[in-house]
Design a protein around this motif. Structure first.
Motif, PDB file in Angstrom:
ATOM      1  N   GLY A  67      43.464  42.464  -9.053  1.00 27.80           N
ATOM      2  CA  GLY A  67      44.568  43.431  -9.050  1.00 27.80           C
ATOM      3  C   GLY A  67      44.099  44.775  -8.516  1.00 27.80           C
ATOM      4  O   GLY A  67      44.772  45.407  -7.699  1.00 27.80           O
ATOM      5  N   THR A 106      42.693  48.106 -20.193  1.00 23.18           N
ATOM      6  CA  THR A 106      42.800  47.425 -18.902  1.00 23.18           C
ATOM      7  C   THR A 106      42.974  48.441 -17.782  1.00 23.18           C
ATOM      8  O   THR A 106      42.340  48.350 -16.730  1.00 23.18           O
ATOM      9  CB  THR A 106      43.985  46.456 -18.909  1.00 23.18           C
ATOM     10  OG1 THR A 106      43.791  45.522 -19.953  1.00 23.18           O
ATOM     11  CG2 THR A 106      44.107  45.723 -17.583  1.00 23.18           C
ATOM     12  N   CYS A 116      37.030  35.321 -16.327  1.00 25.25           N
ATOM     13  CA  CYS A 116      38.363  35.316 -15.710  1.00 25.25           C
ATOM     14  C   CYS A 116      39.116  36.612 -15.975  1.00 25.25           C
ATOM     15  O   CYS A 116      39.725  37.175 -15.078  1.00 25.25           O
ATOM     16  CB  CYS A 116      39.211  34.172 -16.271  1.00 25.25           C
ATOM     17  SG  CYS A 116      39.105  32.705 -15.273  1.00 25.25           S
ATOM     18  N   GLU A 117      39.063  37.053 -17.222  1.00 22.90           N
ATOM     19  CA  GLU A 117      39.765  38.298 -17.558  1.00 22.90           C
ATOM     20  C   GLU A 117      39.320  39.422 -16.636  1.00 22.90           C
ATOM     21  O   GLU A 117      40.134  40.148 -16.073  1.00 22.90           O
ATOM     22  CB  GLU A 117      39.465  38.693 -19.004  1.00 22.90           C
ATOM     23  CG  GLU A 117      40.391  38.045 -20.000  1.00 22.90           C
ATOM     24  CD  GLU A 117      40.093  38.507 -21.415  1.00 22.90           C
ATOM     25  OE1 GLU A 117      39.889  39.714 -21.611  1.00 22.90           O
ATOM     26  OE2 GLU A 117      40.066  37.641 -22.306  1.00 22.90           O
ATOM     27  N   ILE A 125      44.697  40.435 -21.081  1.00 25.43           N
ATOM     28  CA  ILE A 125      44.676  41.629 -20.247  1.00 25.43           C
ATOM     29  C   ILE A 125      45.777  42.595 -20.651  1.00 25.43           C
ATOM     30  O   ILE A 125      45.596  43.808 -20.662  1.00 25.43           O
ATOM     31  CB  ILE A 125      44.821  41.230 -18.760  1.00 25.43           C
ATOM     32  CG1 ILE A 125      43.519  40.602 -18.281  1.00 25.43           C
ATOM     33  CG2 ILE A 125      45.176  42.428 -17.898  1.00 25.43           C
ATOM     34  CD1 ILE A 125      43.633  39.951 -16.937  1.00 25.43           C
ATOM     35  N   PHE A 126      46.923  42.039 -21.027  1.00 28.60           N
ATOM     36  CA  PHE A 126      48.046  42.915 -21.354  1.00 28.60           C
ATOM     37  C   PHE A 126      48.045  43.356 -22.818  1.00 28.60           C
ATOM     38  O   PHE A 126      48.903  44.105 -23.244  1.00 28.60           O
ATOM     39  CB  PHE A 126      49.365  42.221 -21.007  1.00 28.60           C
ATOM     40  CG  PHE A 126      49.546  42.094 -19.535  1.00 28.60           C
ATOM     41  CD1 PHE A 126      49.833  43.224 -18.771  1.00 28.60           C
ATOM     42  CD2 PHE A 126      49.388  40.883 -18.894  1.00 28.60           C
ATOM     43  CE1 PHE A 126      49.969  43.130 -17.402  1.00 28.60           C
ATOM     44  CE2 PHE A 126      49.522  40.779 -17.525  1.00 28.60           C
ATOM     45  CZ  PHE A 126      49.815  41.896 -16.779  1.00 28.60           C
ATOM     46  N   PHE A 128      45.111  36.059 -18.926  1.00 33.71           N
ATOM     47  CA  PHE A 128      46.202  36.928 -18.485  1.00 33.71           C
ATOM     48  C   PHE A 128      46.784  37.706 -19.653  1.00 33.71           C
ATOM     49  O   PHE A 128      46.974  38.917 -19.588  1.00 33.71           O
ATOM     50  CB  PHE A 128      47.322  36.088 -17.848  1.00 33.71           C
ATOM     51  CG  PHE A 128      47.444  36.345 -16.386  1.00 33.71           C
ATOM     52  CD1 PHE A 128      47.892  37.571 -15.925  1.00 33.71           C
ATOM     53  CD2 PHE A 128      47.104  35.359 -15.463  1.00 33.71           C
ATOM     54  CE1 PHE A 128      47.990  37.819 -14.575  1.00 33.71           C
ATOM     55  CE2 PHE A 128      47.196  35.594 -14.105  1.00 33.71           C
ATOM     56  CZ  PHE A 128      47.647  36.820 -13.665  1.00 33.71           C
ATOM     57  N   ARG A 129      47.052  36.969 -20.737  1.00 34.25           N
ATOM     58  CA  ARG A 129      47.697  37.643 -21.870  1.00 34.25           C
ATOM     59  C   ARG A 129      46.757  38.628 -22.538  1.00 34.25           C
ATOM     60  O   ARG A 129      47.182  39.680 -23.000  1.00 34.25           O
ATOM     61  CB  ARG A 129      48.191  36.607 -22.860  1.00 34.25           C
ATOM     62  CG  ARG A 129      49.296  35.799 -22.230  1.00 34.25           C
ATOM     63  CD  ARG A 129      49.982  34.936 -23.232  1.00 34.25           C
ATOM     64  NE  ARG A 129      50.899  34.036 -22.544  1.00 34.25           N
ATOM     65  CZ  ARG A 129      51.385  32.943 -23.086  1.00 34.25           C
ATOM     66  NH1 ARG A 129      51.066  32.626 -24.332  1.00 34.25           N
ATOM     67  NH2 ARG A 129      52.207  32.191 -22.412  1.00 34.25           N
ATOM     68  N   LEU A 151      43.294  30.489 -17.983  1.00 37.69           N
ATOM     69  CA  LEU A 151      43.938  31.533 -17.193  1.00 37.69           C
ATOM     70  C   LEU A 151      45.057  32.197 -17.982  1.00 37.69           C
ATOM     71  O   LEU A 151      45.230  33.411 -17.950  1.00 37.69           O
ATOM     72  CB  LEU A 151      44.517  30.930 -15.917  1.00 37.69           C
ATOM     73  CG  LEU A 151      43.593  30.952 -14.716  1.00 37.69           C
ATOM     74  CD1 LEU A 151      44.302  30.368 -13.510  1.00 37.69           C
ATOM     75  CD2 LEU A 151      43.141  32.370 -14.423  1.00 37.69           C
ATOM     76  N   LYS A 152      45.821  31.370 -18.681  1.00 40.13           N
ATOM     77  CA  LYS A 152      46.959  31.902 -19.431  1.00 40.13           C
ATOM     78  C   LYS A 152      46.478  32.867 -20.506  1.00 40.13           C
ATOM     79  O   LYS A 152      46.988  33.974 -20.632  1.00 40.13           O
ATOM     80  CB  LYS A 152      47.715  30.727 -20.081  1.00 40.13           C
ATOM     81  CG  LYS A 152      49.112  31.082 -20.538  1.00 40.13           C
ATOM     82  CD  LYS A 152      49.746  29.927 -21.293  1.00 40.13           C
ATOM     83  CE  LYS A 152      50.728  29.143 -20.449  1.00 40.13           C
ATOM     84  NZ  LYS A 152      51.302  27.995 -21.195  1.00 40.13           N
ATOM     85  N   ILE A 189      40.413  38.812 -12.938  1.00 38.81           N
ATOM     86  CA  ILE A 189      41.843  39.051 -12.697  1.00 38.81           C
ATOM     87  C   ILE A 189      42.084  40.551 -12.533  1.00 38.81           C
ATOM     88  O   ILE A 189      42.778  40.991 -11.609  1.00 38.81           O
ATOM     89  CB  ILE A 189      42.702  38.493 -13.855  1.00 38.81           C
ATOM     90  CG1 ILE A 189      42.661  36.962 -13.838  1.00 38.81           C
ATOM     91  CG2 ILE A 189      44.150  38.982 -13.734  1.00 38.81           C
ATOM     92  CD1 ILE A 189      43.280  36.324 -15.065  1.00 38.81           C
TER      93      ILE A 189
END
Ligand SMILES: Nc1ncnc2c1ncn2[C@@H]1O[C@H](COP(=O)(O)OP(=O)(O)OP(=O)(O)O)[C@@H](O)[C@H]1O
Ligand SMILES: [Mg+2]
Lengths: 405, 230
Positions: A325, A18, A317-318, A11-12, A8-9, A4-5, A321
């Protein structure tokens, strides 16, 4: 957790990409949310008008009147039945009716009419009969040999307020029934077919004409919440406890209308396909790109012992997520749009007819369906579309991947 | 096969199909490496060093021949078994740095222990000790792109060693380091080797590595040219 971590990263990392992916999902979500909210709103309006104006929410008849209407299938002591119905929780109003067919003549002209005997006071309360009068006035509360004609019928008979109509029919005792009534008003129900035949009389006058003293064919019930109509119909049935009485909710009364409408609602599928396509196109390309770009990274992850399935989930997951959102943002926009449309509506350039009811302005509705269905669709299509890139990433050969710099 | 043979290869060959012309990168290599060795693979560029390390670690499959690690035949393992085996038994230091850019230095080093479900306290203790050892104490919160090439390579070394695997395979670990840092790291690895009996296999062009190695295997054109114990 680590997956997950990293997801998440990642994605940014490519913000622009994104945002583009999210935009596709947000637009898809909002569009389908409005599509559903708007069509549900329209259907609710149609049902509301159809039932409130015409058939009511629930009808009570003597046994099989609904299937085979007949002058002789009446409910005796309908006042008592009505009182019982009125005491059931959720019932707002009830009104009795007497029906028969006859021949109506005004001056030289004659045509078939549908005699509808109504309890004026109750009818006004239950179906806002007074609102349907477009010329003249409502029949008096006491029987005074007054009639209100449907708009189409008045036109066919070239009748105006103040004219007299002769009605010929058959009494329940077999006698020839005929009488003279003063036309006091013209009514428009919003349903052309009804308006071409309807001749409303005071229920007392109708009973006298048809020799049906104290009897009625139908009791129309209006409930306070249409969504609970099936429950309330059940309660009425239990409360009446009379197997010779038939309690039918509008879905049964207007079987064909109900079925046609349910078939129409399959149109929702179109909304779903629209967003699936938008989401799929928006997502597939970007996810494939980022997987390709990160080939060597996935190679390293694998080389140090990350399982293929974990890499697979990382990619999925990416996407999920971003989808989550987007659903939140899309829900805000979709709900706002539906809310505005529920207040202001959209007015069509031309009137259109559905189930004999005329419409011009259509209003949306904010409901759970307009959020749940798009949300599930966005999630599902995002998941499906990310499968292929995720599989690709999971199957990367580390040795080869790390040579690509 | 003796009990302390950690790496055994049996006539492995590797042919890269490539684009049209097949390249014979390895042409029958038989090697036995024992637990606790500190061995260097040398040879000219293109002689097959990286290829051999990849086959030994199971990152790639041989065209022919067999590889045993700690007595287990690699070709008999599923993808997932191989992942687990690699995670628990092999530390790999790559020719290029190959860190995960979105993870901090600390997280990069911690990663394998996370896969192994090592407790949080233990992870932090080992990461801190390891970063100290490679001279990167205080760099834990940085991201790899903010480090020099040499620093990144040290993180990679820390990542490979932190979970104390039985075998460390290092593909030119000192190629991007200055000689001072390189020497320090080699001393550190040599120290660990003696202390823990971890097995080290390097591929290298670096005389400094050859000097410290206790066994020197020379490859040429995909074959073992010489094999010298010092
Ligand atoms: N994926 C591949 N596809 C095609 N040919 C390859 C591939 N990987 C390696 N080769 C070829 O195989 C041979 C051996 O390569 P390898 O990388 O093992 O050499 P090396 O000894 O590690 O060289 P260096 O010292 O330059 O790192 C070379 O000729 C190389 O071009
Ligand atoms: Mg090499």
């Amino acid at each position: 957790m680590m997956t997950l971590k990293i997801a998440f990263r990642n994605i940014f990392r490519q913000k622009r990409r994104t945002i583009l992916t999210a935009l596709a999902m947000i637009v898809g979500f909002a569009l389908s949310s409005v599509f559903i909210g708007w069509s549900d709103g329209a259907y609710s309006d149609i049902i509301e008008m159809f039932t409130q104006n015409r058939i009511g929410h629930i009808q009570v008849h003597g046994d099989d009147y609904l299937d085979k209407p007949s002058l002789y299938k009446t409910m005796v002591d309908y006042e008592a039945i009505g009182q019982t119905i009125g005491s059931v929780k959720g019932v707002e109003a009830w009104t009795p009716r007497v029906y028969s067919a006859g021949l109506g003549s005004v001056g030289e002209k004659s045509t078939t009419v549908q005699i509808i005997g109504i309890d004026v006071v109750r009818e006004v309360e239950a179906t806002r009969f007074d609102k349907k009068i477009i010329d003249g006035k409502v029949i008096s509360a006491q029987p005074r040999h007054e009639a209100v004609l449907g708009k189409g019928l008045a036109k066919n008979l070239s009748a105006v307020v103040g004219d007299e109509i002769v009605i010929v029919s058959q009494g329940a005792d077999g006698s020839i029934a005929n009488d003279l009534y003063e036309i006091v008003g013209i009514a428009e129900s919003g349903d052309d077919i009804t308006d071409r035949m309807a001749c409303y009389l005071h229920i007392g006058d109708a009973q006298e004409l048809l020799v049906l003293e104290g009897r009625s064919h139908e009791i129309v019930v209006i409930v306070s919440n249409i969504n609970r109509v099936l429950k309330i119909a059940e309660s009425i049935e239990t409360e009446l406890g009379d197997s010779t009485l038939d309690v039918a909710p509008w879905q049964v009364v207007a079987k064909d209308f109900y079925r046609a409408m349910q078939a129409d609602q399959q149109g929702d599928a179109i909304g779903r396909i629209i967003i699936m396509l938008i989401v799929a196109i928006g997502v597939l390309n970007t996810v494939l790109m980022s997987v390709l770009e990160r080939t060597s990274e996935y190679g390293v992850l694998k080389a140090v012992g990350t399982k293929p399935i974990q890499i697979f989930w990382l990619v999925v997951c990416e996407v999920l997520i971003i989808a989550l959102g987007s659903i939140v943002v899309g829900a805000v926009f979709g709900t706002a749009a539906n809310h505005l449309l529920s207040i202001y509506g959209i007015t069509m350039p031309q009137e259109f007819t559905y189930g004999g009811i005329k419409f011009q302005t259509m209003y949306a509705e904010v409901n759970a369906r307009s959020l749940i269905i798009p949300a599930m669709t966005v999630m599902l299509s995002a998941a499906i579309v990310s499968l292929f890139p995720a599989l690709k990433a999971a199957r990367i050969l580390p040795a080869r991947a790390m040579r690509t710099h | 096969m003796a009990n302390n043979d950690v790496i055994v290869t049996e006539s492995i060959t590797k042919v890269y199909a490539g684009n049209g012309v097949p390249v014979e990168a390895l042409r029958g290599v038989d090697l036995t490496i024992q637990s606790g060795e500190f061995t260097a693979l040398v040879g000219p560029s293109g002689s097959g060093k990286t290829t051999l390390l990849n086959l030994i670690s199971g990152l790639d499959t041989p065209t022919d021949g067999k590889v045993w690690l700690s007595g287990k035949l690699l070709s008999g393992m599923s993808g997932s078994e191989l992942s687990d085996f690699r995670r628990d038994n092999i530390g790999f230091i790559f020719q290029a740095y190959n860190l995960i850019p979105v993870l901090t230095v600390e997280e990069n080093v911690e990663y394998i222990m996370l896969l192994q479900h090592v407790s949080k306290a233990e992870r932090h203790r080992r990461v801190a000790a390891m970063l100290e050892e490679v001279g990167l104490a205080g760099f834990g919160d940085r991201n790899p792109p903010q480090l020099s090439g040499g620093q990144q390579q040290r993180v990679a070394i820390a990542r490979a060693m932190v979970s104390e695997p039985a075998i460390i395979l290092a593909d030119e670990p000192t190629a991007n380091l200055d000689s001072r840092t390189g020497a320090d790291l080699l001393d550190m690895m040599s120290h660990l080797n003696i202390q823990t009996n971890m097995t080290f296999v390097f591929s290298t062009h670096d005389p400094m590595v050859m000097e410290r190695a206790r066994r020197l295997i020379t490859l040429k054109d995909g074959q073992v040219e010489s094999d010298v114990m010092k």
